[in-house]
Design a protein around this motif. Structure first.
Motif, PDB file in Angstrom:
ATOM      1  N   ASP A  73      17.673  21.795  -2.842  1.00 13.46           N
ATOM      2  CA  ASP A  73      17.220  20.463  -2.453  1.00 13.46           C
ATOM      3  C   ASP A  73      17.508  19.484  -3.581  1.00 13.46           C
ATOM      4  O   ASP A  73      17.508  19.857  -4.765  1.00 13.46           O
ATOM      5  N   LEU A  74      17.737  18.237  -3.220  1.00 16.20           N
ATOM      6  CA  LEU A  74      18.072  17.207  -4.197  1.00 16.20           C
ATOM      7  C   LEU A  74      17.455  15.886  -3.742  1.00 16.20           C
ATOM      8  O   LEU A  74      17.670  15.465  -2.602  1.00 16.20           O
ATOM      9  N   GLY A  75      16.672  15.234  -4.617  1.00 16.31           N
ATOM     10  CA  GLY A  75      16.105  13.955  -4.209  1.00 16.31           C
ATOM     11  C   GLY A  75      15.153  13.383  -5.231  1.00 16.31           C
ATOM     12  O   GLY A  75      14.881  13.971  -6.285  1.00 16.31           O
ATOM     13  N   ASN A  76      14.611  12.220  -4.917  1.00 15.02           N
ATOM     14  CA  ASN A  76      13.643  11.549  -5.775  1.00 15.02           C
ATOM     15  C   ASN A  76      13.239  10.253  -5.078  1.00 15.02           C
ATOM     16  O   ASN A  76      13.897   9.804  -4.130  1.00 15.02           O
ATOM     17  N   SER A  77      12.149   9.634  -5.522  1.00 15.94           N
ATOM     18  CA  SER A  77      11.851   8.248  -5.168  1.00 15.94           C
ATOM     19  C   SER A  77      11.932   7.437  -6.461  1.00 15.94           C
ATOM     20  O   SER A  77      11.525   7.910  -7.532  1.00 15.94           O
ATOM     21  N   MET A  78      12.457   6.203  -6.350  1.00 16.50           N
ATOM     22  CA  MET A  78      12.886   5.493  -7.559  1.00 16.50           C
ATOM     23  C   MET A  78      12.609   4.001  -7.454  1.00 16.50           C
ATOM     24  O   MET A  78      12.495   3.453  -6.357  1.00 16.50           O
ATOM     25  N   ARG A  79      12.559   3.367  -8.634  1.00 19.40           N
ATOM     26  CA  ARG A  79      12.489   1.904  -8.671  1.00 19.40           C
ATOM     27  C   ARG A  79      13.849   1.286  -8.416  1.00 19.40           C
ATOM     28  O   ARG A  79      13.954   0.208  -7.838  1.00 19.40           O
ATOM     29  N   ASP A  80      14.907   1.950  -8.899  1.00 18.65           N
ATOM     30  CA  ASP A  80      16.266   1.491  -8.628  1.00 18.65           C
ATOM     31  C   ASP A  80      17.169   2.716  -8.508  1.00 18.65           C
ATOM     32  O   ASP A  80      16.815   3.826  -8.893  1.00 18.65           O
ATOM     33  N   PRO A  99       0.841  -1.198   0.000  1.00 16.89           N
ATOM     34  CA  PRO A  99       0.000   0.000   0.000  1.00 16.89           C
ATOM     35  C   PRO A  99       0.881   1.255   0.000  1.00 16.89           C
ATOM     36  O   PRO A  99       2.093   1.184   0.239  1.00 16.89           O
ATOM     37  N   PRO A 100       0.310   2.433  -0.245  1.00 20.30           N
ATOM     38  CA  PRO A 100       1.107   3.670  -0.280  1.00 20.30           C
ATOM     39  C   PRO A 100       1.899   3.923   1.002  1.00 20.30           C
ATOM     40  O   PRO A 100       3.011   4.454   0.943  1.00 20.30           O
ATOM     41  N   THR A 101       1.348   3.576   2.173  1.00 22.03           N
ATOM     42  CA  THR A 101       2.056   3.865   3.427  1.00 22.03           C
ATOM     43  C   THR A 101       3.338   3.060   3.587  1.00 22.03           C
ATOM     44  O   THR A 101       4.168   3.390   4.430  1.00 22.03           O
ATOM     45  N   LEU A 102       3.524   2.004   2.794  1.00 20.42           N
ATOM     46  CA  LEU A 102       4.746   1.205   2.875  1.00 20.42           C
ATOM     47  C   LEU A 102       5.696   1.483   1.712  1.00 20.42           C
ATOM     48  O   LEU A 102       6.781   0.885   1.653  1.00 20.42           O
ATOM     49  N   ARG A 103       5.313   2.363   0.797  1.00 19.77           N
ATOM     50  CA  ARG A 103       6.183   2.729  -0.313  1.00 19.77           C
ATOM     51  C   ARG A 103       6.890   4.045   0.015  1.00 19.77           C
ATOM     52  O   ARG A 103       6.566   4.730   0.990  1.00 19.77           O
ATOM     53  N   PHE A 104       7.850   4.416  -0.823  1.00 23.97           N
ATOM     54  CA  PHE A 104       8.594   5.658  -0.636  1.00 23.97           C
ATOM     55  C   PHE A 104       8.150   6.703  -1.659  1.00 23.97           C
ATOM     56  O   PHE A 104       8.011   6.415  -2.849  1.00 23.97           O
ATOM     57  N   PHE A 105       7.930   7.922  -1.169  1.00 23.65           N
ATOM     58  CA  PHE A 105       7.612   9.067  -2.011  1.00 23.65           C
ATOM     59  C   PHE A 105       8.544  10.218  -1.642  1.00 23.65           C
ATOM     60  O   PHE A 105       9.111  10.261  -0.546  1.00 23.65           O
ATOM     61  N   SER A 106       8.685  11.182  -2.539  1.00 26.36           N
ATOM     62  CA  SER A 106       9.462  12.394  -2.281  1.00 26.36           C
ATOM     63  C   SER A 106       8.663  13.593  -2.776  1.00 26.36           C
ATOM     64  O   SER A 106       7.714  13.462  -3.556  1.00 26.36           O
ATOM     65  N   GLY A 107       9.128  14.772  -2.353  1.00 30.03           N
ATOM     66  CA  GLY A 107       8.490  16.013  -2.758  1.00 30.03           C
ATOM     67  C   GLY A 107       7.647  16.599  -1.637  1.00 30.03           C
ATOM     68  O   GLY A 107       7.000  15.869  -0.889  1.00 30.03           O
ATOM     69  N   GLY A 108       7.692  17.935  -1.498  1.00 30.63           N
ATOM     70  CA  GLY A 108       6.873  18.601  -0.501  1.00 30.63           C
ATOM     71  C   GLY A 108       7.687  19.472   0.434  1.00 30.63           C
ATOM     72  O   GLY A 108       8.904  19.637   0.291  1.00 30.63           O
ATOM     73  N   ASP A 109       6.989  20.045   1.410  1.00 33.36           N
ATOM     74  CA  ASP A 109       7.591  21.028   2.308  1.00 33.36           C
ATOM     75  C   ASP A 109       8.817  20.498   3.032  1.00 33.36           C
ATOM     76  O   ASP A 109       9.793  21.218   3.237  1.00 33.36           O
ATOM     77  N   HIS A 110       8.762  19.240   3.481  1.00 33.41           N
ATOM     78  CA  HIS A 110       9.840  18.667   4.290  1.00 33.41           C
ATOM     79  C   HIS A 110      10.677  17.668   3.500  1.00 33.41           C
ATOM     80  O   HIS A 110      11.428  16.893   4.087  1.00 33.41           O
ATOM     81  N   SER A 111      10.558  17.682   2.208  1.00 35.47           N
ATOM     82  CA  SER A 111      11.286  16.738   1.370  1.00 35.47           C
ATOM     83  C   SER A 111      12.071  17.508   0.300  1.00 35.47           C
ATOM     84  O   SER A 111      13.108  18.092   0.607  1.00 35.47           O
ATOM     85  N   VAL A 112      11.588  17.526  -0.917  1.00 33.88           N
ATOM     86  CA  VAL A 112      12.218  18.284  -2.004  1.00 33.88           C
ATOM     87  C   VAL A 112      11.285  19.436  -2.355  1.00 33.88           C
ATOM     88  O   VAL A 112      10.250  19.240  -2.995  1.00 33.88           O
ATOM     89  N   ARG A 113      11.624  20.629  -1.867  1.00 32.97           N
ATOM     90  CA  ARG A 113      10.803  21.800  -2.161  1.00 32.97           C
ATOM     91  C   ARG A 113      10.905  22.157  -3.644  1.00 32.97           C
ATOM     92  O   ARG A 113      11.928  21.941  -4.274  1.00 32.97           O
ATOM     93  N   GLY A 114       9.857  22.734  -4.154  1.00 30.65           N
ATOM     94  CA  GLY A 114       9.767  22.982  -5.579  1.00 30.65           C
ATOM     95  C   GLY A 114       8.870  21.972  -6.275  1.00 30.65           C
ATOM     96  O   GLY A 114       8.447  22.187  -7.416  1.00 30.65           O
ATOM     97  N   TYR A 115       8.571  20.870  -5.569  1.00 36.43           N
ATOM     98  CA  TYR A 115       7.642  19.850  -6.050  1.00 36.43           C
ATOM     99  C   TYR A 115       6.504  19.717  -5.036  1.00 36.43           C
ATOM    100  O   TYR A 115       6.660  20.002  -3.842  1.00 36.43           O
ATOM    101  N   GLY A 116       5.346  19.234  -5.517  1.00 37.35           N
ATOM    102  CA  GLY A 116       4.210  19.045  -4.645  1.00 37.35           C
ATOM    103  C   GLY A 116       4.412  17.887  -3.688  1.00 37.35           C
ATOM    104  O   GLY A 116       5.341  17.072  -3.820  1.00 37.35           O
TER     105      GLY A 116
END
Length: 597
Positions: A543-550, A485-502
């Motif tokens: 800021d620098l980041g992402n969520s990825m498959r690999d 489910p989404p709560t067990l996956r990794f996401f990035s972007g937002g106020d406390h992650s990578v600003r400039g993305y939603g």
């Protein structure tokens, strides 16, 4: 005969008045206005830094510096007196052979008193004798203090350091229960011939008092729980730090509005001191309501209810409902104090949340039990949870997941705050590690193990500039990623992650272009801020980041500027950021409230 006597008396008075009036010609005219009278300039040569500052503070004539000259008599008197004042001013810094010369220069508009000071050689300790009497001679705390702070042979005779050492001895004695301590001898003997000094200190600490009974008054919770807050033993050595820990623990428990702790020295028996703890209960129920706004959540509303104690064992109930444009959550927790209630607790928790955002839909039901421990700077949380989550991405059919998840989290935090402001970090860091997993044999749709490590660091470069860094990395391994489910996956972007993305809008996409999360994640930030006004700062960041498959997938970088207001409840941040890798993407505003760490 009488006439001759009168004439002689008249002549004598006339002569005396001429003597008294004549010196007035040397002084400023008494009938002249203050603008016409000269000013006094006081100059001290041969000294600098703290010696010069202390000399000015001791020199009485310096109070007339750049003032109108009062009279020549007063100026000359104070000038001569200044020789001894300057010598006295340098003695606390080890100068006992000071030589002073002075002169008065008179001009029409300015008089100048000039001192030439030769401080001479500084006196140093040639012998140092510190003797402990009483039970303190067996106390290693005093031994460490003497090793660290006592003057040593060859040190300059600085009175401030000498008095500070004596003060630390007195304070340590008071802290560790040596109630009858006193100095039986304390002196510094100066040898004017060799410029050396002999230091002799005899500190008679007497006996060390012990903890007696701890007496609680006016509590609404049971004695058994109150006794667990007391971490010292009756009959152990008195220490005010143990009492401070007790006060902090009782105050932080939220059971009490005020906590007062008093050693009853007058009632000591057999060197045991009773401890009186006076408690004022808090209101049993607490209600809270808080509207707000965040660029991740949109408009939001928080409603809370806490029952600070449910029974005399100190069990608590805490509940909160958070409503926002992105997610609605209801949470309730039943909390049980641990063996050391100031540091340990157990809780049973239930949560229901519903999220609908950017074509990501999720309904989560979760129940968990936690074991929380605090070890000074370290925090540790064990958790066992069961969660059921219905979710869908875009137009995909909804899926239902079931997972029983054990997890453990460690965190370490250390920081200091800026002087004059407890809400902004001067220097500090925070490190957190979260490990969790699930197995098909224990109610799980698929095998999964997940690790996330994060850290923050704040460092003050000078009075105006700070540097802030943040790094977060996560990785998971699952037999079937699509069942997560989404709560067990990794996401990035937002106020406390990578600003400039939603919020959570960085990551792998499905065929519809909806972000579905990844196996790996990183979010990093480097920021420089500058205090241009009290409680106001400006910042530049990337800021620098992402969520990825690999791990081979590229990272997204953003740059931005921001303004910070250090409010009474913590820093308020307004940032604007833009993605470097996507120049057509508009600048994005981010608004957050919370501590630096």
């Amino acid at each position: 005969m009488i006439f001759r006597a009168v004439v002689c008396l008249w002549l004598s008075l006339l002569a005396l008045s001429s003597v008294l009036i004549a010196p007035a010609s040397l002084a400023a005219p008494q009938d002249a206005t203050s603008e016409e009278r000269p000013q006094l300039q006081v100059i001290i040569e041969g000294l600098e830094d703290q010696l010069l500052t202390n000399a000015k503070a001791h020199l009485a004539i310096y109070a007339l510096h750049q003032q109108t000259v009062p009279s020549v008599f007063r100026v000359r008197y104070l000038m001569r007196q200044g020789e001894q004042e300057l010598k006295t001013a340098l003695m606390p810094y080890g100068y006992y052979q000071t030589q002073v010369s002075y002169e008065l220069l008179q001009e029409d508009q300015q008089w100048t008193v000039r001192y030439q000071v030769n401080a001479g050689p500084i006196s140093t300790y040639q012998t140092v004798t510190v003797t402990l009497l009483g039970e303190a001679d067996q106390d290693t705390a005093f031994t460490r203090l003497i090793d660290d702070l006592a003057p040593t042979i060859g040190d300059p005779v600085i009175h401030r350091d000498y008095e500070a050492f004596k003060s630390r001895l007195r304070n340590l004695a008071a802290e560790r229960g040596y109630y009858d301590a006193f100095f039986s001898r304390s002196e510094v003997a100066i040898d004017s011939a060799s410029f050396g000094a002999d230091l002799t200190i005899e500190f008679n600490a007497g006996p060390r008092y012990l903890f007696g009974d701890t007496l609680f008054c006016c509590a609404t919770i049971g004695a058994e729980l109150l006794d667990r807050f007391v971490q010292y033993q009756q009959g152990s050595g008195f220490n005010t730090r143990d009492l401070l820990d007790l006060q902090v623990g009782l105050a932080a428990s939220d059971y009490f509005n005020t906590v007062e702790i008093s050693p009853l020295w007058s009632e000591a028996s057999d060197k045991q001191v009773p401890i009186e703890v006076t408690l004022t209960p808090n209101k049993r129920d607490r209600y809270q309501i808080g509207p707000g706004y965040g660029t991740d959540t949109g408009a939001r509303l928080t409603l809370g209810f806490d029952r600070r104690w449910l029974n005399d064992r100190g069990h608590k109930l805490s509940s909160v409902v958070r409503l926002s444009e992105v997610q609605n959550t209801g949470y309730i927790s039943y909390i049980i104090p641990g063996r050391n209630p100031a540091r340990d607790s157990y809780s049973f928790n239930a949560e229901v949340s519903d999220r609908s955002f950017e074509q990501q839909r999720s309904t989560l039901t979760k129940a968990s039990v936690r074991d929380i421990r605090h070890y000074d700077r370290w925090h540790r949380t064990y958790e066992l949870s069961y969660q059921r989550e219905d979710f869908a991405f875009g137009d995909e059919p909804r899926q239902r997941s079931n997972f029983f998840i054990p997890s453990i989290e460690w965190s370490l935090i250390e920081s200091t705050t800026l002087e004059g402001s407890r809400n902004i970090i001067d220097d500090g860091y925070r490190i957190s590690v979260l490990l969790r997993g699930a197995h098909e044999s224990l109610v799980a749709d698929t095998n999964v193990i997940s690790l996330k490590v994060s850290g923050k660091w704040v460092h003050r470069l000078n009075d105006k500039w700070r540097i802030l860094a943040r790094a977060e990395v996560g990785a998971l391994e699952a037999d079937n990623f699509d069942l997560l489910p989404p709560t067990l996956r990794f996401f990035s972007g937002g106020d406390h992650s990578v600003r400039g993305y939603g919020f959570q809008q960085l990551g792998p996409l499905n065929e519809e272009g909806v972000v579905v999360g990844g196996r790996f994640m990183t979010a990093n930030s480097l920021e420089l801020d500058y205090a241009f006004q009290p409680n106001w700062r400006v910042a530049i960041f990337t800021d620098l980041g992402n969520s990825m498959r690999d791990w081979q997938e590229s990272l997204k970088q953003t740059v931005g500027i921001g303004v910070r207001w250090v409010s009474p409840i913590g820093p308020v941040r307004l940032d604007i950021a833009n993605a470097i890798d996507e120049p057509d993407t508009p600048w994005r505003i981010h608004f957050t409230l919370g501590p630096d760490l």
